[in-house]
Every structure is written in C-alpha cells, then in structure tokens.
Design a protein around this motif. Structure first.
Motif, PDB file in Angstrom:
ATOM      1  N   ARG B  18      33.689 -39.059   3.831  1.00 19.01           N
ATOM      2  CA  ARG B  18      32.240 -39.182   4.076  1.00 19.01           C
ATOM      3  C   ARG B  18      31.453 -38.586   2.914  1.00 19.01           C
ATOM      4  O   ARG B  18      30.434 -39.131   2.480  1.00 19.01           O
ATOM      5  CB  ARG B  18      31.872 -38.490   5.388  1.00 19.01           C
ATOM      6  CG  ARG B  18      32.459 -39.210   6.603  1.00 19.01           C
ATOM      7  CD  ARG B  18      32.455 -38.343   7.851  1.00 19.01           C
ATOM      8  NE  ARG B  18      31.098 -37.946   8.227  1.00 19.01           N
ATOM      9  CZ  ARG B  18      30.836 -37.026   9.161  1.00 19.01           C
ATOM     10  NH1 ARG B  18      31.820 -36.410   9.793  1.00 19.01           N
ATOM     11  NH2 ARG B  18      29.588 -36.707   9.445  1.00 19.01           N
ATOM     12  N   GLU B  20      32.544 -38.337  -0.130  1.00 17.26           N
ATOM     13  CA  GLU B  20      32.708 -39.254  -1.266  1.00 17.26           C
ATOM     14  C   GLU B  20      31.804 -40.475  -1.143  1.00 17.26           C
ATOM     15  O   GLU B  20      31.248 -40.946  -2.132  1.00 17.26           O
ATOM     16  CB  GLU B  20      34.179 -39.687  -1.368  1.00 17.26           C
ATOM     17  CG  GLU B  20      35.093 -38.572  -1.858  1.00 17.26           C
ATOM     18  CD  GLU B  20      36.576 -38.941  -1.881  1.00 17.26           C
ATOM     19  OE1 GLU B  20      37.382 -38.105  -2.303  1.00 17.26           O
ATOM     20  OE2 GLU B  20      36.921 -40.076  -1.470  1.00 17.26           O
ATOM     21  N   TYR B  21      31.654 -40.996   0.074  1.00 18.48           N
ATOM     22  CA  TYR B  21      30.747 -42.133   0.277  1.00 18.48           C
ATOM     23  C   TYR B  21      29.317 -41.752  -0.116  1.00 18.48           C
ATOM     24  O   TYR B  21      28.625 -42.493  -0.814  1.00 18.48           O
ATOM     25  CB  TYR B  21      30.759 -42.583   1.740  1.00 18.48           C
ATOM     26  CG  TYR B  21      31.994 -43.354   2.168  1.00 18.48           C
ATOM     27  CD1 TYR B  21      32.821 -43.976   1.243  1.00 18.48           C
ATOM     28  CD2 TYR B  21      32.324 -43.477   3.514  1.00 18.48           C
ATOM     29  CE1 TYR B  21      33.953 -44.679   1.649  1.00 18.48           C
ATOM     30  CE2 TYR B  21      33.448 -44.190   3.920  1.00 18.48           C
ATOM     31  CZ  TYR B  21      34.258 -44.785   2.987  1.00 18.48           C
ATOM     32  OH  TYR B  21      35.359 -45.490   3.393  1.00 18.48           O
ATOM     33  N   LEU B  22      28.895 -40.595   0.360  1.00 17.69           N
ATOM     34  CA  LEU B  22      27.532 -40.155   0.031  1.00 17.69           C
ATOM     35  C   LEU B  22      27.369 -39.972  -1.472  1.00 17.69           C
ATOM     36  O   LEU B  22      26.351 -40.355  -2.051  1.00 17.69           O
ATOM     37  CB  LEU B  22      27.198 -38.854   0.759  1.00 17.69           C
ATOM     38  CG  LEU B  22      26.822 -38.990   2.232  1.00 17.69           C
ATOM     39  CD1 LEU B  22      26.757 -37.624   2.892  1.00 17.69           C
ATOM     40  CD2 LEU B  22      25.466 -39.700   2.382  1.00 17.69           C
ATOM     41  N   SER B  24      29.077 -41.466  -3.809  1.00 17.97           N
ATOM     42  CA  SER B  24      29.095 -42.783  -4.439  1.00 17.97           C
ATOM     43  C   SER B  24      27.712 -43.421  -4.324  1.00 17.97           C
ATOM     44  O   SER B  24      27.168 -43.945  -5.300  1.00 17.97           O
ATOM     45  CB  SER B  24      30.159 -43.671  -3.782  1.00 17.97           C
ATOM     46  OG  SER B  24      30.145 -44.960  -4.344  1.00 17.97           O
TER      47      SER B  24
END
Lengths: 501, 501
Positions: B18, B20-22, B24
């Motif tokens: 999560r 890493e998604y943010l 990215s």
C-alpha cells in the motif's frame, strides 16, 4: 445553523476534499495511462489505480460519511449548495451500500471479464462469445434495481445514475418526436439532388499542421491552455484534475481533415465547462459538470451548433485556407456543406450530426426492453439490425458493425447512452435562449468574438457545477421543461438550407 | 518460522505494498508536475501531493507498522530480504517518530519557506536573505540529531540517511586522498600545452536530431523504452513508478551538443539500475536502488567511465558523424579530447568529470563543520569562496555563483552531497572488478556490445535492490572496502593520456 453546524460543515468539506484529492490523483494516473505510459508499465499502474479507487470508495461509504449524511439531512433550510452536496453524497452512498457486498464484488469481477469477452467477441465479430456475459450483466442490473428500488419503469433508476431526474416517460416522448422528425428529414435528404463533395478532406494534412490549427481554434473558443493541454490518445477524451488543469486529447489521421479538428472542438466544449466551474465548489463533491447530458450539451454545442455553423466558418475558413493549401479553390459554401454532409452509417462514433441521435435512440429503446426483460439475449442482434434498417436504412453485415460496436454494455453502463442525445436536445434549447439574450449572436460568431457566448454559458450553466439537477438547469435557463421542439426546428432549418428541401 | 510467521509476513508485505502504491502515485503526479502540468494546475497539484504524502507517512509511522517491526525484529534467522525489509521500515519509522510532532511540523513549514527564501536570495544574489532561514534549518537539524542520536561525529547520522553505513571517519580519509590527487592532477593539466578545442559543440543541433541520437544511444546501452520514456524538464531526472515504468528527462540546448546527450546517458544509468530490480522485491520496500551513492555510481559509470571513454566513441562516433554534419573534419581524437576537457568552474552542475568531485568535497567539508557548529552563518560565504580558490583556483564574484547555487540546503538535505562523489569512487572500484571479470571489456565496448556489461551490473549490483547496505555491496562485488585508489588511478591514467602529462 449554529456554531456546531458550521463546524460540522467544515469537517464534511474537509472529508469530501480527501475524496476529491484521491479522485484527482486517479484521474492523473488514468490520463497518463492513456497518453504516456510505456507498454510494460500498464499492469502495475492498474494495481495502483485499483488501490486508489478502493481508498476513495472506502471514504465514500464509510460510517463517517453516513454520520455526515444523517446529520445534514436532519437539518432544515440548507442552502442550495449544502443541500446538493448532501443529496449527492447520499446518492452514491446508497447506490453502493444497498447492494450486498459479496454480490457487488462478484459483479466487479464479472464486469472485468465481460469487457475482455466483449473485446474478443468484437475482434472475431462473434456475438455468441459475449452473449453469456451480457446476460449475466443484465441479470445483475435487474437484481440491483430490486435493491435500489424504482418508480415507474425499472430503467428509470438507471437513467437517474447519469441524468438525475430523467425518466422513461419523458424520454419516450422526446425521443419519439425526435426519431420521427429525423427519419422524415433523412428521407427528404436522401431524395435531394444536393450531394456535397468531401474529396478535399481526404488529402494529406500533417499532424503538426492539424494540431496547430486545433490549438488556434480551441484557444479562440476560450479553452484556457494555461489550465489545460492537448495530447494524443487512441480515443479522444476530456479529464479534470481540478478546474485549473482540465486536459483534452484527440487523435490525428493525416489523411482526413475533419476527425481531429471536430473532436478537438468537442472536447474543448467539455473542458471549457469544467474550467469555468468556480473554486468555491471545491470540497463539496459538486465541482464538476452536473450530468453526462448537460456535459454533452456543451461539447455538442461547440462541435455542431457552433462549430458546424456557417457563421463560424465565415470567420475560421479564411484562416484554414491560409494554412491548408488543400482547400484552394474550395468555396466557403462547399466547405460548409461538406462538414455537414449526411450519410447514414452503421457506426455511432462515425455518424453525422443529424443521424447521431438515431443511433442513440436505438440503444435507448433496446436497453429499456433488455432491463425489463422484454428482449431475449438470442433475439438482440436481430432487433438491433431491424432498427438500423428501419430508422437509418442501413443494415449491419456482421455483429462487429452491429450490436458489438460499443463497449458500454460490457461493463454494465445501462442508462448512459441516452445522455448523448439529451445533449443535443439541451444544446438546441439553450441556443434558443442564447439567441434571445444575445441578439447579435450570429454577427459575433462571424467576427470570431466568442467572449460573450462563453460568458453566457459560464453564467447560466457552468458556474453551477453540480448544484442543480439537469431538469432544474434547463428550467432556470430557458424557462421551459426539456422538449424536442428546439432541436427539431434547428435540424429542419439547417438541413433544409443545405439540401434545398 | 511457522505458519504464523508466514501469515504475518504476507500481511506485512501487503501493508508495504500500500505504501509502495501511494509512493508510485506520488511519483507519477510529481513527474507530471515537472513535465506536463499547465501553469495554473500547480497549486492544486501541490495539495494533492501533500495529501498523498501524508497518507504514506501515516502508514509508515502507524501503530500497525510498529507492531510489524516489533514482531519481526524479535524473530531469529531472518533471510536477508526480510531482515533488510524490517531494518528499512524501522529506520524510517524511528527517523520520524523520534521527533516530537510539533517540532517536525514547524520544520516542514520552515523548509518550505526556506526554499522560497533561497530562490529569492539566488535571484538577487544576496546571501543575507537566505541566511536567517539557513541558520534555523541548521539548528533544527542539530536538534533532530539529539533525538536521533549519533555515534562519533554528529554528521554521521545525516550521512547515514543517504548512504547507510558511511561515516565522517571514512569520508575524511577517502575524500582527503581524492582531493589531494585531483588538485595535483589539475595543476599539471593547467600547465599542459594541450588545449582541446570544443568549438564544434557550439554549432546548431536541432532538438529532434539530438533527441533521436539520445534515444539511439540509450537503447544501445540497454535502457528499455518499453518500460520507460524520455521527456523534457527544466532539470533532468529519473523517476520510478515501478520497475516496468522508469522515466528519464533531459533538456535540449540547440546551441550546445554535450549537455542533453550526457544527461541522457547519465539518467539512463539510473534508469537501467531501477529497471533491473527484480519483481520479487515488490512489497518489501526494497525495490529501489540502495543508496544515492550507489545510484550515482551507475549513472556516472554510464556517463563518464563508459560514455566519455575512447572505446565508447570508437563505436558511436561514426554514427554521430553520419547524423551531425557539424562534426565534419573533426577526428575521433579531437572529439574525445573535447568531451573530456578540464575547465575548473564555479558551478557544480557545469563541471567536468575531474573537478566535479572537488565541488562535492567542498560541500562535504562545509556541511560537516556547519552541523558541528564550527562555521558561523556570517563566515559561510567566505569559507566557501576560500575553498574554491584553494582547490579549484577560481573565485565566485557573487553569492549566486557561490554559496547560493544549490537548493540542497534550503530544504535541509545535509548529508546528501557526498553521495555524488561516492558514486565516482564506487564506479571506478566496480570498473576494476568488471575488467577482471570481462577481460574483453574494451573490445566489447568498441564494437557497441553492451549486453555483457549490462548483465554484469545487473547480476552484481542491480538485482539486489536495497537488500544490502552500500558497504556490503562494495565488499561483495569487489572483495574490498571502499577506497579512493581506483578512482585516483583511473583519473591519472585517463588525463595523463589526454593532456600528455
């Protein structure tokens, strides 16, 4: 409305702002995915988008959201903006919360698989591949309608998702009148001896030249390039990151002149609407166009009513001739007729201003019956083809150019299509008022002076964002309810002249 | 390591995903802000970025994160990846949590204002505008160091933020040796009768031609354009959305050939590193280059060690001559000398391969003293100018070309600068091993065959992501600890030949 109320409202707006931030981020990531992303980056990007969407969804359906809604719904004498803000939040809350979670999850998976099946079916022109998916999608929608409830026709609830307040009863009437008028007009046009020549549009136009001209026209119309930009994507679209960053895309065919230009003008119409929405609406969930239909009224006004009018080209054609030697020896009259040529076609997205609405009406008539279980999956392609034959006089040779041409049903967007034709009706009805309010409208257009028109649209339509329902906007602006009269008059006038009817 | 362990590890990775998604999403939004955003869109974008960062920050410093860290730290015999994952998460958790929240918030505001003050100060070339902000920034860092703790020199903790494991003790030694070597070499070069001619770089090179050549070279080197793209921005940079979408930027000056090309090669080095990080590291927080220094070792290897070598141009120069008539009559030898001309300058970002490290060493020496309170704010510009005079033989005429030239101190990035010079040292040390492992290295380069080299870098460095500390990587790859010998040898060899020393 005491201190507590003000405090809660402030909190509510802060909460909505978080949703808006997530949605803005999602839009940027999606735009990039359509415009810039390298091939291998798509898979991970989908995951990131899935995560952000689920975060936004969580906020929209949280207990906190319910508390805000409950609190504000119990308050009396709310101002228009706050009332609309609460109604809007409640609508999207209910829309999701009324569906059992496991059913919704199943539906999301189905819709995703269904889209892939549709892609394959279209590629192979084989309806049978898509049929079982479509059947399930329709059944799910019927099930959801039982959770959501409906008044009158079941399909009303689906229409309401895209065009709040519109009903089958209303659409049957206006679309019925419109269909009859267009079919009649089309018949006369096909008998006319006038056959506009369009050969000069199929010469070579470089991407750069087309782009420059598109930017020139869009700027003139009032699209603010300091708050937007034009890029290239497979399918043209407009996307809003906030009212100061509203981007459009187009696509260029170096062997055809009209496509890119009119799609640029169309998207500029959407974008001007979004750019004109006032800052004050940020944090309310209302800082966007009110509905698909009103949005299309703006894009279609710019593209067709304005952008395919003779007065418009009295101003722009000399500039076009200066830039494009391909138009040497082509008179304004010839050019004007050529951008308004009527040619019934099988494909919605390639259709002309006149017949476009027929494509939509066919879809509307079919959707309505599908949702009410009155067309079976097996007979669907036949119904489709028969309607094309009857209204447009053309018949699909296969499923790809027939019932499989649009993606809308693959993800269950029933109720969406009518907005496109509503946009035409709204647009012409707005025009009638615009002509009363700005008596020198046509001479302004001829002189390329679009400020007053832009300002009129902003003051009457754009500045309200999503505060008022579409029907209220129409009434507020024109003093009348939606009706087909204005658009029919507009079409009759325009094409009678072009085709000497 | 029972079932519970596996389950907790899976949860931990989902949690990290999560973040890493943010991150990215944040990177995409920032990239867009540097590359695409229309002027008026910047303000809202900053707000969205602020929101996403704070969400990521919350996850990184949550109680859930603490529970994960506590659980895994108590486990024995962790594999390298998991151990590193926990260490990494703990480091960033501690870094924030140890600072009282109100102090941190004050610092963020200060840093933002300080950046504006720096911008103004540089524009007006007036250090006094920036001085009070810098003073506060330094004081805050000193305060933070008390919360964080330190071993040996206070500055060690700051170094560790960018280059885990590096210390003042180590840097004093290697930078001391390097400084002496470069100053000596520079003295000889300035006395040499060889004066490379660079006139031919100042002809007219169109953006398009430069871009095409840059793409050609970057592709040859192994930058995967299906997992990346090149755009234009004011300052070149590389950004990673995931290992399948690593983008670089450059800027084009139509009146100078080298700038865009070497910045493209430099950024390609960063990007190749990131593209080569394996998928398996996703969800661990380790799927990125291990440190600024190791990152710079890759970009500088590609830009300088490889990209400014004669063998490299034996391959590329015929192609360059084919594309650029401007090089007609310029021999490979002349071209090679011209891309390696040594000219001591005042501005770090404009300096050559040899003197670049001196710019860094000056900043290192000053930062170290600033943090330890041994240089006052008033004497700072004088110290700066004196060091430039002493090491480089040039003296700033004003603050803008002196102490105000870099933005790094305005947001408190103390400890960051040394990485740039460490990159040079690492790079040359890696080269020495590369030459042993690939004996035909130079003939491969001459033939434009970069696959083996690319593979070596991937297997020895890139594939580890952030699993091992920089010092461990150096040791693992070269069998030795970091030392200045290899880079000094490399410089002596290279410049002795070019300048006939």
């Amino acid at each position: 409305m005491g201190e507590n109320f003000e405090m809660r409202l402030k909190e509510f707006k802060e909460y909505m702002t978080r949703i808006e931030y997530l949605n803005s981020a999602t839009s940027v990531l999606s735009w990039d995915m359509m415009v810039s992303i390298p091939k291998k980056g798509k898979a991970y990007r989908s995951d990131v988008l899935g995560y952000l969407s689920s975060e936004s969804y969580k906020l929209q359906t949280s207990d906190t959201m319910k508390e805000f809604i409950d609190y504000f719904i119990s308050q009396e004498n709310l101002d228009d903006v706050t009332e609309s803000m609460v109604r809007n939040a409640k609508k999207s809350y209910d829309q999701t919360k009324k569906i059992p979670e496991d059913r919704y999850r199943e539906y999301v998976v189905l819709a995703s698989n269904s889209f892939s099946a549709w892609e394959e079916a279209r590629a192979k022109s084989d309806y049978s591949i898509f049929k079982p998916y479509l059947e399930k999608i329709v059944k799910f929608n019927q099930e959801f309608l039982e959770y959501w409830g409906y008044e009158g026709n079941k399909y009303n609830t689906l229409l309401d998702l895209y065009e709040p307040g519109i009903t089958v009863e209303k659409l049957d009437k206006v679309f019925g009148e419109l269909r009859e008028a267009i079919v009649n007009l089309l018949e006369k046009i096909q008998k006319s001896s006038v056959k506009p020549n369009t050969d000069f549009f199929y010469k070579h136009f470089t991407k750069e030249e087309q782009e420059e001209f598109g930017v020139f026209v869009a700027s003139k119309l009032g699209y603010d390039f300091e708050a937007g930009r034009i890029d290239v994507s497979a399918h043209p679209f407009t996307t809003t990151f906030d009212n100061k960053d509203v981007r459009i895309t187009t696509r260029y065919d170096e062997n055809e002149f009209r496509g890119a230009l009119f799609s640029t003008i169309h998207e500029s119409g959407h974008a001007i609407y979004e750019q004109n929405i006032p800052d004050e609406l940020k944090g309310t969930g209302l800082a966007t166009g009110v509905s698909m239909g009103v949005h299309e009224s703006q894009s279609r006004y710019y593209e067709n009513i304005l952008g395919r009018s003779k007065e418009f080209w009295k101003y722009f054609y000399p500039e076009a001739q200066k830039r494009f030697k391909q138009f040497e020896g082509v008179s304004l009259e010839e050019f004007y007729k050529a951008i308004n040529v009527v040619e019934p076609s099988l494909i919605r997205t390639e259709s002309d201003e006149l017949t476009y609405s027929l494509h939509i009406i066919i879809r509307y008539e079919i959707e309505k019956e599908l949702i009410n279980g009155r067309i079976s999956m097996d007979e669907l392609p036949k119904v489709w083809n028969a309607k094309y034959k009857e209204y447009l006089g053309v018949e699909p040779k296969n499923d790809a150019e027939g019932v499989l041409q649009d993606m809308h049903w693959s993800d269950g967007s029933f109720g969406y299509f009518p907005s496109y034709a509503l946009g035409n009706l709204y647009g012409a009805q707005f025009l009638s008022k615009l002509l009363k309010d700005i008596p020198d409208y046509y001479s302004l257009v001829e002189r390329g002076e679009f400020d007053k028109i832009h300002e009129w649209l902003k003051e009457n339509i754009h500045k309200h964002g999503s505060v008022y329902k579409p029907a209220d906007i129409i009434k507020m602006v024109t003093g009348e309810e939606l009706n087909a009269k204005y658009f029919i008059e507009y079409l009759n006038n325009k094409y009678s002249k072009i085709y000497n009817l």
